[in-house]
Write an enzyme that holds these catalytic residues in place. Sequence first.
Site, PDB file in Angstrom:
ATOM      1  N   LYS A   1       3.270   2.305  -2.971  1.00 38.97           N
ATOM      2  CA  LYS A   1       2.288   2.699  -1.956  1.00 38.97           C
ATOM      3  C   LYS A   1       1.164   1.672  -1.894  1.00 38.97           C
ATOM      4  O   LYS A   1       0.713   1.277  -0.821  1.00 38.97           O
ATOM      5  CB  LYS A   1       1.730   4.097  -2.264  1.00 38.97           C
ATOM      6  CG  LYS A   1       2.728   5.203  -1.965  1.00 38.97           C
ATOM      7  CD  LYS A   1       2.309   6.559  -2.496  1.00 38.97           C
ATOM      8  CE  LYS A   1       3.446   7.571  -2.306  1.00 38.97           C
ATOM      9  NZ  LYS A   1       3.205   8.863  -2.938  1.00 38.97           N
TER      10      LYS A   1
ATOM     11  N   GLN B   1      -1.163  11.698  -6.601  1.00 41.13           N
ATOM     12  CA  GLN B   1       0.286  11.684  -6.824  1.00 41.13           C
ATOM     13  C   GLN B   1       0.730  12.926  -7.603  1.00 41.13           C
ATOM     14  O   GLN B   1       0.166  13.248  -8.648  1.00 41.13           O
ATOM     15  CB  GLN B   1       0.676  10.407  -7.588  1.00 41.13           C
ATOM     16  CG  GLN B   1       2.167  10.219  -7.778  1.00 41.13           C
ATOM     17  CD  GLN B   1       2.923   9.984  -6.474  1.00 41.13           C
ATOM     18  OE1 GLN B   1       2.470   9.258  -5.595  1.00 41.13           O
ATOM     19  NE2 GLN B   1       4.065  10.623  -6.332  1.00 41.13           N
TER      20      GLN B   1
ATOM     21  N   ASP C   1      -1.846  13.084   3.080  1.00 42.23           N
ATOM     22  CA  ASP C   1      -0.574  13.717   2.716  1.00 42.23           C
ATOM     23  C   ASP C   1      -0.320  14.976   3.565  1.00 42.23           C
ATOM     24  O   ASP C   1       0.783  15.502   3.578  1.00 42.23           O
ATOM     25  CB  ASP C   1      -0.605  14.151   1.234  1.00 42.23           C
ATOM     26  CG  ASP C   1       0.173  13.193   0.347  1.00 42.23           C
ATOM     27  OD1 ASP C   1       1.038  12.460   0.865  1.00 42.23           O
ATOM     28  OD2 ASP C   1      -0.078  13.191  -0.875  1.00 42.23           O
TER      29      ASP C   1
END
Length: 334
Positions: A91, A135, A158
């Site tokens: 990422k 994460q 997200d």
Amino acid sequence: PPPPPPPPPATYTNTESSAASDVYKRQTPLPTHGTTAMTAKRIDGKAKAEQLAETITEQTAALLAEHGIKPGLAVVIIGEDPASQVYVRNKKRRAEACGFHSVQHSLPEDIAQDQVLALIDELNEDDAIHGILVQLPLPGHLDEETITQSISPGKDVDGFHYINIGKLSAGHTADAFIPCTPAGCILMLEDELGSDFSGLNAVVIGRSNIVGKPMGALLLQRNATVTMTHSRTRDLPGVVRNADILVAAVGQPNLVRKDWIKPGAVIIDVGMNRIEKEIDGEIKTKLTGDVDYDGAAEVAGAITPVPGGVGPMTITMLMFNTLRSARLSAGLEG
Ligand code: NAD
């Protein structure tokens, strides 16, 4: 003769599409490529993701040149989980390649929840940061819900914050963040079918908050007739046989077999399963999806491979959401 179908109700409103009556115009749900056995088109998610990343890079440069804004992505990783380390590294790399300001916060496995929340508060207040991602999975002593819900909805790239989930389910997506995996899936489906799925039956297998549920909302928003299925569904093969659009997000290798597939269906395989396979006399780990690709490809119209389908699109959609967040904060979207 049977009576004609009733006209759509006058009160029908759809937040996304004005083409509500198209359901009556669509004569043949899907191209059937004749009646003989077909070989499905392979949907190249990797190529699409690269194309999209190029556009994001160009738009990022333009945003900086014209408005002096550089999209900023902060990734928080807690602990040493090797798979998470790889995801986070990818990422960060991708964010840098797009021209973003990219920061990573690596926190120790035993960090106290208050300290995590304090870092998120800081990032929420930081004008250089437009997207915050924590994460998952988290170490057991940390509460996933408290932590994901502490991210400001306007930086929740997200799409896990309840505000963003609520906006998606209400169809108010102009300023909402859509979870990256289903957002990538819907773009691939639109490439095959256009942006209006009126008259098409869509079946989603899996009802997770990250993939299945938002996928169902996106399909519904595009006028598909959506069936959500899961581990308690009776006669899953029978339900799937009705699907013009099939999205499999289960986590079971090759669950969906050739004889479940409706001829001409468009299949998006989200599953990422590592299986052991003997290759050249050696046992190797192979990545495989939830759909038996070779079998399904003999019947379907189009299908995503694993790897090379949904995976590359997911990470690119994170960049898409971060750029979008930067543009929204500058009043350029929404
Ligand atoms: P999850 O475990 O949260 O949910 C799985 C769902 O599948 C559940 O709703 C469950 O009810 C359903 N299910 C389980 N067994 C079933 C069965 N036999 N029949 C029907 N339904 C069944 O998983 P998730 O996070 O949604 O992920 C699903 C898969 O997608 C996993 O393989 C995961 O690795 C993969 N994934 C891939 C990406 C990507 O970027 N490619 C992103 C997220 C998830």
